[in-house]
Design a protein around this motif. Sequence first.
Motif, PDB file in Angstrom:
ATOM      1  N   ALA A 294       0.841  -1.194   0.000  1.00  0.00           N
ATOM      2  CA  ALA A 294       0.000   0.000   0.000  1.00  0.00           C
ATOM      3  C   ALA A 294       0.876   1.243   0.000  1.00  0.00           C
ATOM      4  CB  ALA A 294      -0.911  -0.008   1.222  1.00  0.00           C
ATOM      5  N   ALA A 295       0.345   2.310  -0.576  1.00  0.00           N
ATOM      6  CA  ALA A 295       1.073   3.581  -0.575  1.00  0.00           C
ATOM      7  C   ALA A 295       1.240   4.072   0.856  1.00  0.00           C
ATOM      8  CB  ALA A 295       0.310   4.614  -1.401  1.00  0.00           C
ATOM      9  N   ALA A 296       2.352   4.713   1.117  1.00  0.00           N
ATOM     10  CA  ALA A 296       2.613   5.232   2.460  1.00  0.00           C
ATOM     11  C   ALA A 296       1.528   6.223   2.854  1.00  0.00           C
ATOM     12  CB  ALA A 296       3.978   5.901   2.497  1.00  0.00           C
ATOM     13  N   ALA A 297       1.084   6.133   4.089  1.00  0.00           N
ATOM     14  CA  ALA A 297       0.020   7.009   4.573  1.00  0.00           C
ATOM     15  C   ALA A 297       0.558   7.919   5.668  1.00  0.00           C
ATOM     16  CB  ALA A 297      -1.146   6.174   5.101  1.00  0.00           C
ATOM     17  N   ASP A 298      -0.136   9.018   5.883  1.00  0.00           N
ATOM     18  CA  ASP A 298       0.296   9.979   6.886  1.00  0.00           C
ATOM     19  C   ASP A 298       0.100   9.494   8.324  1.00  0.00           C
ATOM     20  OD1 ASP A 298      -0.830  12.709   4.812  1.00  0.00           O
ATOM     21  OD2 ASP A 298       1.148  11.780   4.989  1.00  0.00           O
ATOM     22  N   PRO A 299      -1.074   8.894   8.650  1.00  0.00           N
ATOM     23  CA  PRO A 299      -1.295   8.528  10.051  1.00  0.00           C
ATOM     24  C   PRO A 299      -0.225   7.573  10.575  1.00  0.00           C
ATOM     25  CG  PRO A 299      -3.333   8.380   8.794  1.00  0.00           C
ATOM     26  CD  PRO A 299      -2.230   8.587   7.808  1.00  0.00           C
ATOM     27  N   VAL A 300       0.158   7.783  11.807  1.00  0.00           N
ATOM     28  CA  VAL A 300       1.167   6.946  12.440  1.00  0.00           C
ATOM     29  C   VAL A 300       0.510   5.683  12.981  1.00  0.00           C
ATOM     30  CG1 VAL A 300       2.855   6.837  14.310  1.00  0.00           C
ATOM     31  CG2 VAL A 300       2.526   8.968  13.038  1.00  0.00           C
ATOM     32  N   ALA A 301       1.211   4.550  12.872  1.00  0.00           N
ATOM     33  CA  ALA A 301       0.703   3.294  13.424  1.00  0.00           C
ATOM     34  C   ALA A 301       0.738   3.371  14.943  1.00  0.00           C
ATOM     35  CB  ALA A 301       1.541   2.128  12.915  1.00  0.00           C
ATOM     36  N   THR A 302      -0.420   3.276  15.563  1.00  0.00           N
ATOM     37  CA  THR A 302      -0.509   3.468  17.013  1.00  0.00           C
ATOM     38  C   THR A 302      -0.988   2.228  17.756  1.00  0.00           C
ATOM     39  OG1 THR A 302      -2.764   4.322  16.773  1.00  0.00           O
ATOM     40  CG2 THR A 302      -0.965   5.933  16.772  1.00  0.00           C
ATOM     41  N   ARG A 303      -1.391   1.191  17.031  1.00  0.00           N
ATOM     42  CA  ARG A 303      -1.916  -0.014  17.669  1.00  0.00           C
ATOM     43  C   ARG A 303      -0.973  -1.184  17.431  1.00  0.00           C
ATOM     44  NH1 ARG A 303      -6.624   0.435  20.939  1.00  0.00           N
ATOM     45  NH2 ARG A 303      -7.903   2.139  20.122  1.00  0.00           N
ATOM     46  N   HIS A 304      -0.700  -1.928  18.480  1.00  0.00           N
ATOM     47  CA  HIS A 304       0.226  -3.056  18.393  1.00  0.00           C
ATOM     48  C   HIS A 304      -0.555  -4.349  18.602  1.00  0.00           C
ATOM     49  CE1 HIS A 304       4.205  -4.853  18.404  1.00  0.00           C
ATOM     50  NE2 HIS A 304       3.890  -5.550  19.492  1.00  0.00           N
ATOM     51  N   ILE A 305      -0.653  -5.151  17.557  1.00  0.00           N
ATOM     52  CA  ILE A 305      -1.341  -6.437  17.647  1.00  0.00           C
ATOM     53  C   ILE A 305      -0.313  -7.563  17.579  1.00  0.00           C
ATOM     54  CG2 ILE A 305      -3.448  -5.503  16.611  1.00  0.00           C
ATOM     55  CD1 ILE A 305      -2.642  -6.989  14.006  1.00  0.00           C
ATOM     56  N   LEU A 306      -0.725  -8.737  18.028  1.00  0.00           N
ATOM     57  CA  LEU A 306       0.168  -9.889  18.032  1.00  0.00           C
ATOM     58  C   LEU A 306      -0.466 -11.052  17.286  1.00  0.00           C
ATOM     59  CD1 LEU A 306       1.226  -9.916  21.811  1.00  0.00           C
ATOM     60  CD2 LEU A 306       2.396  -8.791  19.910  1.00  0.00           C
ATOM     61  N   VAL A 307       0.371 -11.819  16.617  1.00  0.00           N
ATOM     62  CA  VAL A 307      -0.038 -13.097  16.041  1.00  0.00           C
ATOM     63  C   VAL A 307       0.659 -14.188  16.842  1.00  0.00           C
ATOM     64  CG1 VAL A 307      -0.070 -14.563  13.996  1.00  0.00           C
ATOM     65  CG2 VAL A 307      -0.320 -12.082  13.754  1.00  0.00           C
ATOM     66  N   LEU A 308      -0.134 -15.070  17.428  1.00  0.00           N
ATOM     67  CA  LEU A 308       0.393 -16.155  18.256  1.00  0.00           C
ATOM     68  C   LEU A 308       0.274 -17.456  17.476  1.00  0.00           C
ATOM     69  CD1 LEU A 308      -1.504 -15.219  21.566  1.00  0.00           C
ATOM     70  CD2 LEU A 308       0.605 -14.218  20.645  1.00  0.00           C
ATOM     71  N   LYS A 309       1.305 -18.269  17.511  1.00  0.00           N
ATOM     72  CA  LYS A 309       1.247 -19.508  16.738  1.00  0.00           C
ATOM     73  C   LYS A 309       1.702 -20.705  17.559  1.00  0.00           C
ATOM     74  CE  LYS A 309       5.826 -19.383  14.459  1.00  0.00           C
ATOM     75  NZ  LYS A 309       6.356 -20.702  14.850  1.00  0.00           N
ATOM     76  N   ASN A 310       1.154 -21.864  17.175  1.00  0.00           N
ATOM     77  CA  ASN A 310       1.678 -23.147  17.621  1.00  0.00           C
ATOM     78  C   ASN A 310       1.893 -23.975  16.355  1.00  0.00           C
ATOM     79  OD1 ASN A 310      -0.758 -24.515  16.913  1.00  0.00           O
ATOM     80  ND2 ASN A 310      -1.660 -24.077  18.913  1.00  0.00           N
TER      81      ASN A 310
END
Length: 222
Positions: free
Chosen positions: A32-48
């Motif tokens: 995706a094209a770079a966007a102005d808004p800053v990434a403020t949410r941190h999500i996790l992917v958990l795996k087994n």
Amino acid sequence: MKKLGRFLAILVVAIVLAVVLGTFIPRPLLPAAAADPVATRHILVLKNPIHTDIAVPVDDEVRKRFHFLVDDGIPADMTGLRYIVFGWGSRAFYLETPTWSELKAVPVMKALTLDASVMHVDVAGNIVEPHPDVAGFDIREERFAALLDFIAASFQRGPNGAILIENAAYSRFDRFYEANGHFNALVGCNTWTAAALRIAGLRTGWWNPLPASLHLSMRIYN
């Protein structure tokens, strides 16, 4: 017998090729094209070894969106809670295989062919990063809202909202709910996770049926 052996060999090669191509062909193809808004949410992917979940950071907005969890016995308002963990999967396999020692043939066959689906919801405090089984990603606010929409839409709804599956849990803190969609070998828990991550603005492989392939795709393209 030789024809059967040849067919099985071709099938195995085709599956391996599909997994490899599905891992290394990105989806979407272009970033995706770079966007102005800053990434403020941190999500996790958990795996087994066979399954992935998405851990969503908890705040008042998330608690309000999934308010039914507390009513159903999930302590989403507990002090010290950091994440609500969501996963989608095969109804038979999820409910009948709480541990590997309880693995049975019938749930496995249903998962590989066609089965109803369920949502599994759990909670977590601090989750250690970095960790081999944890991948963290920062996303923008509007993408986080879209991710919550995707997760919420995965719950099957009845007249009273999300449909809790009674007497189905692995512990005191988790619950299972009826989900939308059907589970099979091609469209499984990890492809659900991949779809959710794309909604969140991240790139995955074109087809990620295994946690390892999804994890590798995410490392390459994000």
